[in-house]
Write an enzyme that holds these catalytic residues in place. Sequence first.
Site, PDB file in Angstrom:
ATOM      1  N   GLY A   1       0.893  -1.154  -0.078  1.00  0.00           N
ATOM      2  CA  GLY A   1      -0.137  -0.050  -0.045  1.00  0.00           C
ATOM      3  C   GLY A   1       0.678   1.246   0.004  1.00  0.00           C
TER       4      GLY A   1
ATOM      5  CB  CYS B   1       5.580  -4.218   0.459  1.00  0.00           C
ATOM      6  SG  CYS B   1       6.418  -2.568  -0.030  1.00  0.00           S
ATOM      7  CE1 TYR B   2       1.250   0.866   5.564  1.00  0.00           C
ATOM      8  CE2 TYR B   2      -0.666  -0.898   5.229  1.00  0.00           C
ATOM      9  CZ  TYR B   2      -0.208   0.448   5.960  1.00  0.00           C
ATOM     10  OH  TYR B   2      -0.941   1.279   6.805  1.00  0.00           O
TER      11      TYR B   2
ATOM     12  CG  HIS C   1       5.851  -5.661  -4.460  1.00  0.00           C
ATOM     13  ND1 HIS C   1       4.397  -5.559  -3.695  1.00  0.00           N
ATOM     14  CD2 HIS C   1       6.411  -4.711  -4.050  1.00  0.00           C
ATOM     15  CE1 HIS C   1       4.432  -4.405  -3.214  1.00  0.00           C
ATOM     16  NE2 HIS C   1       5.525  -3.963  -3.497  1.00  0.00           N
TER      17      HIS C   1
ATOM     18  CD  GLU D   1       2.750  -8.307  -5.254  1.00  0.00           C
ATOM     19  OE1 GLU D   1       2.621  -7.377  -4.903  1.00  0.00           O
ATOM     20  OE2 GLU D   1       3.677  -9.184  -4.584  1.00  0.00           O
TER      21      GLU D   1
ATOM     22  CB  SER E   1     -12.550  -1.906 -28.937  1.00  0.00           C
ATOM     23  OG  SER E   1     -11.944  -3.224 -28.543  1.00  0.00           O
ATOM     24  N   GLY E   2     -12.875  -4.873 -31.078  1.00  0.00           N
ATOM     25  CA  GLY E   2     -12.084  -5.560 -31.837  1.00  0.00           C
ATOM     26  C   GLY E   2     -10.704  -6.066 -31.311  1.00  0.00           C
ATOM     27  N   GLY E   3     -10.682  -5.716 -29.958  1.00  0.00           N
ATOM     28  CA  GLY E   3      -9.507  -6.361 -29.043  1.00  0.00           C
ATOM     29  C   GLY E   3     -10.082  -7.549 -28.306  1.00  0.00           C
ATOM     30  CB  VAL E   4      -8.162 -10.176 -26.563  1.00  0.00           C
ATOM     31  CG1 VAL E   4      -7.225  -9.225 -25.513  1.00  0.00           C
ATOM     32  CG2 VAL E   4      -8.301 -11.567 -25.856  1.00  0.00           C
ATOM     33  CG  ASP E   5      -9.170  -6.643 -22.896  1.00  0.00           C
ATOM     34  OD1 ASP E   5      -8.595  -7.620 -22.892  1.00  0.00           O
ATOM     35  OD2 ASP E   5      -8.562  -5.603 -22.957  1.00  0.00           O
ATOM     36  CB  SER E   6     -14.608  -5.382 -26.361  1.00  0.00           C
ATOM     37  OG  SER E   6     -13.789  -5.400 -27.521  1.00  0.00           O
ATOM     38  CB  THR E   7     -13.447 -10.242 -28.630  1.00  0.00           C
ATOM     39  OG1 THR E   7     -13.059  -9.477 -29.381  1.00  0.00           O
ATOM     40  CG2 THR E   7     -13.722 -11.650 -29.388  1.00  0.00           C
TER      41      THR E   7
ATOM     42  CE  LYS F   1      -4.880  -6.959 -22.903  1.00  0.00           C
ATOM     43  NZ  LYS F   1      -5.858  -6.616 -23.811  1.00  0.00           N
TER      44      LYS F   1
END
Length: 510
Positions: free
Chosen positions: A56, A83-84, A170, A172, A224-230, A366
Amino acid sequence: MVARRSILVLNFGSQYVQLIARRIRELGVYSEIVPYSIRPEEIRERRPFGIVLSGGPASVYDPTAPMPDPEIYNLGLPVLGICYGLQLMVHQLGGKVEKAEKQEYGRARLRVLEEDSFLQGVPQEFDVWMSHADKAVTLPKGFKVIASSENSPYAVIKHQSLPLYGVQFHPEVSHTSYGKELFSNFLFRICDAEKNWSMGNFIEEKIGEIKEAVGDERVICALSGGVDSTVAALLTHRAISERLQCIFVDHGLLRKGESQEVEKYFKEMGLPFYKVDAGHIFIERLRGVEDPEEKRRIIGHTFIEVFEEEAKKVGAAFLLQGTLYPDVVESAGIAGAKVIKTHHNVGGLPEIMELKLLEPLKELFKDEVREVGRLLGVSEGILKRHPFPGPGLAIRILGEVKEEDLHILREADYIFIEELKRWGLYDIVWQAFAVLLPVKSVGVMGDVRTYERVVGLRAVDSTDGMTADWSRLPYDFLDYVMRRIINEVEGINRVVYDVSSKPPATIEWE
């Protein structure tokens, strides 16, 4: 959601909090992010395998710093402070934390000092990713150090009799070597957790959540044509079928040939969609605007206006977006996080909207979305496309967006991407693009002095977009691309290559 035992991640506003949960899920164990103020009684009711305290931006000695109930250390559950989180554990249990004389950001060399279950299977020395301005200077009673770095003598600590651990770095982030092994050791050697999670679980549960949230209403999708919206569209289509209508808005800020490519993809996939040409509206509203946050706000608001108008035509009550977790984090969409930059589909949205938002992917990164896409049958052509920001080229033109600059940037970007594909490098880098800089430089072309624009090329290696390193592209390749851009794109006489990592830079320039 199906009730299952989990690892609880207490959120103190870290930019990486969801990445912690995601690393745990990757190892097959369900994880939940919960407020740091969660009551010990609720933790007992949930019966988690263990607890992780996130990083944080605060300092534990600040009077306003977020503090969990110290009873969490007495629940008999394993606790890992990151960390924090390590500093919290030290501070709350009687140790001392101070501002470090030398802040530590980036790679550091960790040295293992003592064998332990938490460090099982890692070498005696390896690289870790630090990001802190404070450090522990005195450990609480009963704690000991089991690994250190040059600037962090207490880089890994543990209680001698209780399952309490802390790491100053970190684990992660992908830049920490053996981070996966450390999480695995914590889950299976210390928490004795059981594997109970997969992306198949995510699809099944998310379809149920979408059905419940939407009911009998209709949904329009910002495609949009990208992977996310598809992936968001296919997931929602499985849940509500014909009550989904996808809409592709051409905002005039797309790359060369992008509109035609998107239409081709979705005709092949059979998703219900149509196109709206709205470039003139977006570009007119961006006239004279130079501030990147204002650009994002204008684009976000204009998108919503267009979609609300289209929603009325089809009678939709919901707007489906392919928002991912990095968008939420950078827009300070989690409690305690700092704004890095406002994403048009998160912080750039108007406060009052007629449409209700549907964002089934906002807890994913992603590469997780790509995994879901493969399970849903999305073509590799879409899955392997590099990320492209919703505001498009507006945030790759530094300063005011002008039509002539859009033309210059489209041509330069097209050459860069075309050559990446031709040289077999496109699928190796995580994201690549060109940026048009608001400066001119002196050059000489054909024995004539020129005073023209500068293009920056950016290519990064990453797995999730939360951290990234610049791609070490071959010099011969960069030389070839530079010559093509300067020879073929009128108005450019200098090409530079961005060698900044994230952090401290972000991937996009604006």
